[in-house]
Design a protein around this motif. Structure first.
Motif, mmCIF file in Angstrom:
data_model
loop_
_atom_site.group_PDB
_atom_site.id
_atom_site.type_symbol
_atom_site.label_atom_id
_atom_site.label_comp_id
_atom_site.label_asym_id
_atom_site.label_seq_id
_atom_site.Cartn_x
_atom_site.Cartn_y
_atom_site.Cartn_z
ATOM 1 N N TYR B 231 -37.366 -24.070 26.791
ATOM 2 C CA TYR B 231 -37.324 -24.904 25.585
ATOM 3 C C TYR B 231 -37.671 -26.350 25.922
ATOM 4 O O TYR B 231 -38.260 -27.063 25.096
ATOM 5 C CB TYR B 231 -35.967 -24.776 24.895
ATOM 6 C CG TYR B 231 -35.806 -23.401 24.282
ATOM 7 C CD1 TYR B 231 -36.568 -23.032 23.179
ATOM 8 C CD2 TYR B 231 -34.957 -22.447 24.827
ATOM 9 C CE1 TYR B 231 -36.475 -21.766 22.638
ATOM 10 C CE2 TYR B 231 -34.846 -21.174 24.290
ATOM 11 C CZ TYR B 231 -35.610 -20.848 23.188
ATOM 12 O OH TYR B 231 -35.536 -19.590 22.661
ATOM 13 N N GLY B 232 -37.339 -26.785 27.141
ATOM 14 C CA GLY B 232 -37.736 -28.126 27.567
ATOM 15 C C GLY B 232 -39.248 -28.263 27.618
ATOM 16 O O GLY B 232 -39.811 -29.282 27.220
ATOM 17 N N LEU B 233 -39.911 -27.223 28.092
ATOM 18 C CA LEU B 233 -41.377 -27.264 28.155
ATOM 19 C C LEU B 233 -41.970 -27.378 26.759
ATOM 20 O O LEU B 233 -42.915 -28.146 26.533
ATOM 21 C CB LEU B 233 -41.903 -26.000 28.842
ATOM 22 C CG LEU B 233 -41.665 -25.901 30.350
ATOM 23 C CD1 LEU B 233 -41.910 -24.489 30.835
ATOM 24 C CD2 LEU B 233 -42.544 -26.876 31.110
ATOM 25 N N ILE B 234 -41.381 -26.642 25.816
ATOM 26 C CA ILE B 234 -41.897 -26.713 24.444
ATOM 27 C C ILE B 234 -41.672 -28.118 23.891
ATOM 28 O O ILE B 234 -42.576 -28.709 23.297
ATOM 29 C CB ILE B 234 -41.220 -25.644 23.559
ATOM 30 C CG1 ILE B 234 -41.586 -24.245 24.065
ATOM 31 C CG2 ILE B 234 -41.641 -25.799 22.105
ATOM 32 C CD1 ILE B 234 -40.814 -23.126 23.412
ATOM 33 N N ALA B 235 -40.474 -28.659 24.139
ATOM 34 C CA ALA B 235 -40.197 -30.018 23.667
ATOM 35 C C ALA B 235 -41.108 -31.023 24.360
ATOM 36 O O ALA B 235 -41.462 -32.051 23.787
ATOM 37 C CB ALA B 235 -38.737 -30.373 23.932
ATOM 38 N N GLY B 236 -41.500 -30.713 25.602
ATOM 39 C CA GLY B 236 -42.352 -31.628 26.355
ATOM 40 C C GLY B 236 -43.813 -31.580 25.957
ATOM 41 O O GLY B 236 -44.624 -32.311 26.508
ATOM 42 N N GLY B 237 -44.162 -30.710 25.048
ATOM 43 C CA GLY B 237 -45.546 -30.681 24.566
ATOM 44 C C GLY B 237 -46.399 -29.610 25.215
ATOM 45 O O GLY B 237 -47.610 -29.583 25.026
ATOM 46 N N VAL B 238 -45.781 -28.718 25.985
ATOM 47 C CA VAL B 238 -46.543 -27.639 26.616
ATOM 48 C C VAL B 238 -46.832 -26.577 25.563
ATOM 49 O O VAL B 238 -45.915 -26.110 24.890
ATOM 50 C CB VAL B 238 -45.759 -27.042 27.797
ATOM 51 C CG1 VAL B 238 -46.467 -25.829 28.356
ATOM 52 C CG2 VAL B 238 -45.568 -28.094 28.867
ATOM 53 N N ARG B 239 -48.092 -26.223 25.403
ATOM 54 C CA ARG B 239 -48.458 -25.251 24.377
ATOM 55 C C ARG B 239 -49.261 -24.093 24.951
ATOM 56 O O ARG B 239 -49.852 -23.316 24.218
ATOM 57 C CB ARG B 239 -49.283 -25.936 23.279
ATOM 58 C CG ARG B 239 -48.490 -26.929 22.449
ATOM 59 C CD ARG B 239 -47.455 -26.231 21.567
ATOM 60 N NE ARG B 239 -46.670 -27.188 20.819
ATOM 61 C CZ ARG B 239 -45.548 -27.735 21.256
ATOM 62 N NH1 ARG B 239 -45.071 -27.410 22.439
ATOM 63 N NH2 ARG B 239 -44.892 -28.606 20.531
ATOM 64 N N PHE B 240 -49.334 -24.012 26.251
ATOM 65 C CA PHE B 240 -50.133 -22.945 26.850
ATOM 66 C C PHE B 240 -49.474 -22.546 28.158
ATOM 67 O O PHE B 240 -48.917 -23.372 28.852
ATOM 68 C CB PHE B 240 -51.561 -23.436 27.105
ATOM 69 C CG PHE B 240 -52.553 -22.317 27.254
ATOM 70 C CD1 PHE B 240 -53.272 -21.857 26.166
ATOM 71 C CD2 PHE B 240 -52.749 -21.710 28.486
ATOM 72 C CE1 PHE B 240 -54.168 -20.820 26.297
ATOM 73 C CE2 PHE B 240 -53.648 -20.675 28.631
ATOM 74 C CZ PHE B 240 -54.366 -20.230 27.535
ATOM 75 N N GLY B 241 -49.550 -21.262 28.454
ATOM 76 C CA GLY B 241 -48.964 -20.822 29.715
ATOM 77 C C GLY B 241 -49.530 -19.492 30.133
ATOM 78 O O GLY B 241 -50.169 -18.781 29.354
ATOM 79 N N ALA B 242 -49.298 -19.182 31.390
ATOM 80 C CA ALA B 242 -49.737 -17.899 31.918
ATOM 81 C C ALA B 242 -48.781 -17.531 33.031
ATOM 82 O O ALA B 242 -48.243 -18.410 33.699
ATOM 83 C CB ALA B 242 -51.159 -17.992 32.455
#
Lengths: 281, 626
Positions: B231-242
């Motif tokens: 959830y921190g990554l989402i709050a941090g603006g991360v919108r892509f992952g693999a």
């Protein structure tokens, strides 16, 4: 460096902007001139003389020139190998990634940015040996990209080692008595993995290659083109020998032909004057 | 146990109720018994009731079965660690009883399943034993066909009764957990819970009640470290992952795969670890901030691509949830032994940013920080989490999302010209121009792993290799200048400085507290920025006589753990020593306390014997009877 506009935007990364589509934001008031071959070529290729890669490059530039895609929306991605020098020779956004992983990288670009046209240039070793797994899975996932494999059946950059498409009996530095393993058939792999566009072409037929490239770029999914050409490996002596022998033979044969022609001509078509005079005389 | 207000209330049932401020409950059973779910219910209830909570669990790396424990520490004040010794042990099997009875405080309460456990005669006087035929009662409550499924919920009912927990909230939690399944599952669960709650523990057994904790300004959230990072990554603006599934990081992938599409992003399950790293770099090149989560073996595989990210200056976030290594190692156990590969892995001079969260709350904020750093410095960032933080559940104050959320919008404004690697840029930091940006002079860049000149063109020139290597280094030197110094806990100068990183924060702080109570002047710092390190750290080090680096890795060939070796190489400080543990388990407070004593307390320790550990309030009461 960049303009002031760019820098100020670069710093203001956290600014929340309206949810416009990326490509709509490019101002249309900056005029575009038709792209010419000169606009699209970058560095001079460093491939060996006679290599089929030149044909692929020329065909690709012809396709870009013909279709006039916005230059900035094309991304050329490559791994490692002779073929993978490609992005340096085309004037588009380009990436020269690590060995074998170009397809995985291109998957990231293509899925993150569907507005871009992603074209991967790869070789037989890059695509089917170190990157075989990525090839299968990119095809399986049907990620929208065009993959052009320049298959010369040899590792050229590292100077003639056996590649996964080298035919049995092929003599290379790693198989001095001839390759023993059966080669991979890229067509079979691509079809079995579920690629939705599969084509094979060759450097000797540029018109067909251009046709295939256009169709592949238009394909909305994973498109694979195998460009076959004979192995050519960079050895200075071999290239010099090849050229010198070829030139010598050419010169020799030309001289012989001219001589023969002269003899033939003189023998069967003697000078008119002479015959006339002789007849007259 | 610190709550001593013996408020024995004889209520209608004639029960004794003691107010307590904290309790450590250890649940021991087999991994398929759902004891993680049971512990999770307790932790989530505590979090929702504004109690502080911390959990600890061990999971066997077998596919199904094998002994497993879940320990919950619930407190009305600040809870720093999951606790060394338990107040209550809930043992489902004989092996659970035998292996964990020693982790109970003297006089603690052991509740055992009398269907499976035969208590040891010699321990009957040491601990308070309560035998309940949990298995047969569960079968009785919910019907014979279900066998012993649901006994965890039955036990939850027992604990709810024992600690006077809020049954309405618990029933709500159970409903939330099982509502997506077949209605009969939920019905059985609630039946089992109520049966457990209404089991007569005997009128003479003392009950407990948690003191009300202070009203917090904001609501609390309860989550595990993996959830907090996601959830921190989402709050941090991360919108892509693999990613590629690997224990113990798969949870991050599972959460992001479900959550990112809600925010217009996506997470891709890749064919392998190398591909996931490559996909992340591809997305980073395309203008997104992307993340991949992995553990030690995966990090090893990602190293070549990571080096490309450093060379080509492309952003990426790699979450490494550390586990015991090398190779397959201890997949479900904790170790802090990936610091070397995180900092130095990949060939060549490849400086990158390495940060480590210290608790579950910090996981959330570290993820946001990672997104900011990778975007600004155009270099891959590694987040070093570990199995202990990843799996433990903690409660923390709900983040102020309005303030902290970052949004990286794609910017494709045309630029007149572009150099991807300008040497003249301040500190070597230049913004990335993603593809799709029109470059008006018609010169488009190639991002490359070959050494390059400012335009991205390959070059083997000695001048460019030296200057570009220095450019990549200068970026991180500039970052080091801007980093805050770690907060000093305890004494700001004195005999000993304890340095820790990662999940060891709680036990270190408790040990420091204990040492200071003993009159030792001990301070501690917890390193969040492992590499580069904040400038001026040596000013903190110089204020102490000795320095002890506490970490869960091997002391190495030359006697120093991995962080200790890095600190020694940076600060050339011979006072730096290491205290290491490689048992695949978290530090206990008493172990660190012992290490502190052996460093500075030798003379005192020889004078006065060690104090006995606190006595449990579960102890010494006649009302405990079998």
């Amino acid at each position: 460096m960049n303009s002031e506009i760019k820098q100020s935007v670069g710093e203001n990364t956290s600014a929340v902007k309206s949810g416009q589509e990326p490509h709509q934001r490019i101002p249309t008031d900056i005029p575009r001139k038709p792209l010419t071959k000169k606009d699209l070529t970058s560095d001079h290729p460093t491939w060996c003389p006679g290599c089929g890669d030149f044909s692929v490059l020329a065909s690709f530039i012809r396709v870009l020139e013909k279709r006039q895609f916005p230059q900035e929306n094309i991304v050329t991605v490559s791994g490692i190998g002779c073929s993978s020098r490609f992005p340096y020779f085309v004037q588009t956004h380009g990436v020269h990634f690590i060995h074998g992983r170009a397809l995985a990288f291109a998957t990231g670009v293509s899925l993150a940015r569907p507005d871009l046209r992603v074209i991967v240039f790869t070789g037989d070793g890059d695509a089917f040996s170190i990157g075989g797994n990525h090839f299968i899975h990119a095809a399986r996932k049907n990620v929208r990209m065009t993959v052009i494999t320049m298959d010369n059946c040899v590792y050229g950059l590292t100077k003639k080692q056996t590649s996964p498409t080298s035919p049995p009996g092929y003599r290379s530095k790693t198989d001095t008595w001839g390759a023993v393993d059966n080669p991979i058939n890229p067509m079979k792999i691509a079809i079995a993995a579920g690629a939705t566009f599969v084509a094979r072409t060759t450097h000797t037929n540029p018109a067909h290659m251009i046709e295939m490239m256009e169709a592949a770029i238009d394909h909305n999914g994973f498109a694979f083109i195998e460009c076959l050409f004979p192995p050519l490996y960079p050895s200075v002596t071999s290239v010099v020998l090849f050229i010198s022998v070829f030139l010598n033979l050419f010169v020799l044969f030309s001289v012989l032909r001219i001589l023969c022609g002269l003899i033939f001509f003189v023998k069967y078509f003697p000078p008119l004057n002479h015959s006339v005079t002789s007849v007259v005389s | 146990m610190s709550g001593q207000s013996e408020n024995l209330m004889g209520n209608g049932d004639g029960l004794n109720i003691a107010d307590i401020s904290e309790a450590v409950i250890r649940i021991a059973g087999n991994s398929q018994d759902g004891i993680q779910a049971l512990g999770g219910f307790l932790a989530r209830l505590a979090g929702r009731s504004e109690q502080d909570v911390m959990t600890y669990m061990t999971i066997p790396s077998t596919i199904s079965g094998g002994p497993s424990i879940f320990q919950v520490r619930i407190g009305s004040g600040e809870v720093l660690s999951a606790g060394d010794e338990a107040d209550v042990l809930l043992a489902f099997y004989q092996h659970s009883y035998d292996n964990h009875i020693n982790s109970l405080k003297k006089g603690g309460l052991v509740i055992y399943d009398s269907d499976h456990v035969k208590p040891r005669e010699d321990l009957l006087g040491v601990y308070n034993h309560v035998g309940i035929p949990i298995t047969s009662l569960t079968v009785e409550a919910i019907g014979g066909t279900t066998r012993d499924k649901g006994k965890n919920i039955y036990a939850l009912g027992l604990i709810a009764r024992l600690f006077n927990l809020n049954t309405q909230k618990l029933e709500q939690l159970i409903t939330e957990k099982f509502k997506s399944k077949d209605p009969s599952v939920l019905r059985n669960a609630l039946t089992a819970f109520n049966a457990g709650y209404n089991y007569s523990l005997g009128n003479t057994l003392k009950m407990f009640r948690f003191a009300r904790s202070q009203q917090k300004e904001r609501a609390q959230v309860v989550m595990s470290g993996n959830e907090a990072i996601s959830y921190g990554l989402i709050a941090g603006g991360v919108r892509f992952g693999a990613g590629y599934p690997i224990t113990p990081s798969s949870e991050i992938m599972e959460i992001l795969r479900a959550e990112l599409p809600k925010y217009g992003g996506m997470f891709i399950q890749c064919e392998d670890e190398i591909a996931s790293m490559s996909v992340v770099l591809g997305a980073g090149y395309a203008g997104k901030i992307a993340v991949t989560a992995t553990s030690g073996p995966g990090l090893s595989l990602k190293m070549e691509a990571l080096g490309w990210g450093v060379m080509a200056e492309v952003p990426a976030i790699i979450v490494d949830v550390q586990r015991g290594g090398p190779s397959t190692g201890l997949p479900t156990q904790v170790e802090q032994s990936d610091i070397n590969i995180a900092v130095f892995g990949s060939h060549g001079d490849a400086p990158r940013i390495v940060i480590a969260p210290s608790d579950v709350e910090d996981c959330f904020y570290t993820a946001i920080e990672a997104a900011r750093l990778t975007r600004k410095y155009q270099v891959p960032v590694i987040i070093l989490s570990d199995q202990a933080i990843a799996t433990r559940i903690e409660a923390f104050v709900e983040p102020d999302l309005e303030k902290i959320c970052q949004n990286f919008d794609l910017d494709l404004t045309p630029v007149p010209e572009h150099l991807p690697y300008p040497l003249s840029a301040k500190d070597g930091i230049a913004p990335h121009v993603p593809p799709g940006t029109r470059i008006l002079n018609g010169k488009y860049p190639v991002l490359t792993g070959l050494e390059h000149d400012e335009t991205g063109h390959p070059t083997g020139s000695p001048k460019y290799h030296a200057e570009m290597t220095s450019k990549r280094r200068r970026k991180l030197q500039a970052l080091a200048e801007s980093l805050p110094l770690p907060e000093v806990y305890g004494d700001h100068e004195g005999e000993l400085l304890v340095i820790g990183w990662g999940s060891t924060k709680g036990p270190i702080r408790e040990a420091v507290d204990r040492a200071r109570e003993e009159g030792l002047s001990v301070g501690s710092i917890h390193m969040r920025y492992i590499f580069p390190q904040p400038k001026g750290l040596d000013t903190i080090l110089s204020r102490y006589e000795k320095i002890l680096v506490v970490e869960m890795n091997d002391s190495g060939l030359y006697g120093y753990g991995q962080l200790a070796a890095i600190l020694r190489s940076i600060y050339c400080d011979k006072r730096i020593h290491g205290f290491n543990k490689t048992e695949g388990q978290t530090f206990k407070v008493r172990e660190i306390y012992g290490a502190i004593l052996s460093e500075v307390g030798n003379k005192r320790a020889s004078e006065e014997p060690l104090k006995a550990p606190n006595q449990s309030v579960f102890n010494g009461d006649e009302s405990f009877s079998k």
